[in-house]
Design a protein around this motif. Structure first.
Motif, PDB file in Angstrom:
ATOM      1  N   VAL A   1       0.910  -1.279   0.086  1.00  0.00           N
ATOM      2  CA  VAL A   1       0.102  -0.178  -0.118  1.00  0.00           C
ATOM      3  C   VAL A   1       0.795   1.314   0.015  1.00  0.00           C
ATOM      4  N   ASN A   2       0.495   2.214  -0.949  1.00  0.00           N
ATOM      5  CA  ASN A   2       1.176   3.370  -1.026  1.00  0.00           C
ATOM      6  C   ASN A   2       2.659   3.255  -1.329  1.00  0.00           C
ATOM      7  N   GLN A   3       3.053   2.259  -2.235  1.00  0.00           N
ATOM      8  CA  GLN A   3       4.261   2.043  -2.780  1.00  0.00           C
ATOM      9  C   GLN A   3       4.375   2.688  -3.991  1.00  0.00           C
ATOM     10  N   GLU A   4       5.595   2.904  -4.689  1.00  0.00           N
ATOM     11  CA  GLU A   4       5.706   3.165  -6.008  1.00  0.00           C
ATOM     12  C   GLU A   4       4.829   2.372  -6.915  1.00  0.00           C
TER      13      GLU A   4
ATOM     14  N   GLY B   1     -18.406   0.693  -7.193  1.00  0.00           N
ATOM     15  CA  GLY B   1     -17.642   1.263  -8.419  1.00  0.00           C
ATOM     16  C   GLY B   1     -17.035   2.785  -8.173  1.00  0.00           C
ATOM     17  N   ARG B   2     -17.840   3.556  -7.403  1.00  0.00           N
ATOM     18  CA  ARG B   2     -17.081   4.962  -7.218  1.00  0.00           C
ATOM     19  C   ARG B   2     -16.175   5.072  -6.222  1.00  0.00           C
ATOM     20  N   ALA B   3     -16.075   3.877  -5.095  1.00  0.00           N
ATOM     21  CA  ALA B   3     -15.092   3.566  -4.301  1.00  0.00           C
ATOM     22  C   ALA B   3     -13.869   3.202  -4.936  1.00  0.00           C
TER      23      ALA B   3
ATOM     24  N   GLN C   1      -4.308   6.940  -0.029  1.00  0.00           N
ATOM     25  CA  GLN C   1      -4.184   7.486   1.467  1.00  0.00           C
ATOM     26  C   GLN C   1      -5.590   8.530   1.637  1.00  0.00           C
ATOM     27  N   ALA C   2      -5.920   8.921   0.611  1.00  0.00           N
ATOM     28  CA  ALA C   2      -7.133   9.957   0.732  1.00  0.00           C
ATOM     29  C   ALA C   2      -8.213   8.966   0.929  1.00  0.00           C
TER      30      ALA C   2
ATOM     31  N   LEU D   1      -9.442  -0.395   1.898  1.00  0.00           N
ATOM     32  CA  LEU D   1      -8.751  -0.784   0.841  1.00  0.00           C
ATOM     33  C   LEU D   1      -8.402  -2.161   0.342  1.00  0.00           C
ATOM     34  N   ASN D   2      -8.192  -2.964   1.566  1.00  0.00           N
ATOM     35  CA  ASN D   2      -8.113  -4.328   1.195  1.00  0.00           C
ATOM     36  C   ASN D   2      -9.380  -4.945   0.472  1.00  0.00           C
ATOM     37  N   ARG D   3     -10.591  -4.608   0.928  1.00  0.00           N
ATOM     38  CA  ARG D   3     -11.821  -5.209   0.507  1.00  0.00           C
ATOM     39  C   ARG D   3     -12.109  -4.632  -0.943  1.00  0.00           C
ATOM     40  N   ILE D   4     -11.635  -3.415  -1.124  1.00  0.00           N
ATOM     41  CA  ILE D   4     -11.926  -2.822  -2.435  1.00  0.00           C
ATOM     42  C   ILE D   4     -10.958  -3.844  -3.584  1.00  0.00           C
ATOM     43  N   TRP D   5      -9.766  -3.910  -3.058  1.00  0.00           N
ATOM     44  CA  TRP D   5      -8.564  -4.654  -3.963  1.00  0.00           C
ATOM     45  C   TRP D   5      -9.250  -6.089  -4.366  1.00  0.00           C
ATOM     46  N   VAL D   6      -9.693  -6.915  -3.140  1.00  0.00           N
ATOM     47  CA  VAL D   6     -10.254  -8.202  -3.209  1.00  0.00           C
ATOM     48  C   VAL D   6     -11.671  -7.970  -4.448  1.00  0.00           C
TER      49      VAL D   6
END
Length: 309
Positions: A97-100, A180-182, A191-192, A200-205
């Protein structure tokens, strides 16, 4: 004119299949801001799971119903893709998370080779068949209009229709739903998004599961046409020029880009191939993508990024 329309329709139908694969790239890029090189491997892995479980279930449970076998295999393959999505988030993305972006890109390259190897280990490396009942025989249209009519493949027509429906459904999901908006918020700024309570973890899954579903449908369609083999991941990479042409952040761009490349490679092979020696269909999409990178790197519908200093 009839032959031109036949070539045009064939290109449009193939282009819709390219668009379906390209959607996986776009979805993951919009959710994580990274180009997912693993999408081709996901198509292959999902197709292998579908083909092998459709073969294994009748042997394990002693029935001979192709429809039931395909339904069970589809459910199993989709469940496997969800598990793969969860493992990717848990073991890779959550640590980055938040890496390049280049770090995330290298992670997807690692996932690509891992899925290729895992698919071969679990399901074998032969050529497997997917039979979902799509008709293989062609049909002839407009016989009264053109001499000899226009030859259309029923299989390609059904595949293009299924792809179009899925593309529309995913577009509505991405544009009209709260999830979808998330996804779009996460893509803009990790971060925002976290600061306003988006998990973030649930959205990526979710997004990797949706991309896995798109990969499964694409794998079934291409596997039905070509057989399930490891060159299928190379076919899936044809979607790379599609997203470059349409724009990495645009769902409509993936659709338009796929159609343009599908039609362009078919027409160029037929009408320019005899003059240039053939083989244009292999490299046409990549040369077109290179041209767009030189003159419009954000693609037809992509967002133009302006850095102010």
């Amino acid at each position: 004119m009839g032959f031109f329309l036949e070539t045009l329709f064939g290109g449009l139908m193939v282009g819709m299949l390219y668009s379906l694969i390209a959607l996986g790239f776009v979805l993951i890029y919009k959710a994580s801001g990274v180009f997912n090189f693993a999408q081709g491997a996901m198509v292959l892995f999902a197709a292998l799971a579908m083909a092998r479980f459709a073969e294994w279930y009748p042997k394990w449970f002693g029935f001979d119903n192709l429809v039931v076998a395909n339904i069970l295999a589809f459910i199993t393959a989709m469940a496997i893709m969800v598990v793969v999505a969860w493992l990717i988030e848990r073991l890779a993305l959550s640590k980055l998370v938040n890496q390049e972006h280049i770090t995330l890109l290298m992670a997807t390259l690692g996932i690509t080779y891992f899925l290729d190897g895992l698919g071969q280990t679990l399901f074998g490396n032969d050529i497997y068949k997917i039979d979902v009942g799509m008709p293989k025989d062609p049909m002839i249209l407009f016989e009264n209009v053109f001499d000899g009519g226009v030859l259309i493949s029923k299989e390609d027509l059904i595949a293009a229709g299924v792809s179009a429906l899925l593309v529309v459904a995913l577009s509505i999901f991405f544009q009209k739903t709260a999830t979808g908006r998330a996804l779009r918020a996460v893509a803009d700024d990790h971060q925002a998004a976290q600061s306003i309570g988006i998990p973030l973890n649930r959205i990526w899954v979710i997004v990797w599961s949706v991309a896995g579903f798109a990969a499964l449908v694409a794998g079934i369609i291409w596997g039905s046409k070509l057989g399930v083999q490891f060159s299928l991941s190379l076919v899936a990479l044809k979607a790379l020029p599609v997203v470059i042409l349409g724009g990495l952040t645009s769902v409509p761009g993936a659709i338009i880009g796929g159609l343009l490349i599908g039609v362009g490679e078919k027409l160029s092979e037929i009408y320019l191939g005899p003059m240039l020696g053939g083989g244009i269909e292999i490299w046409f999409a990549y040369v077109l993508a290179l041209g767009f990178l030189l003159v419009r790197p954000q693609g037809l519908f992509g967002e133009k990024i302006i850095d102010r200093v």
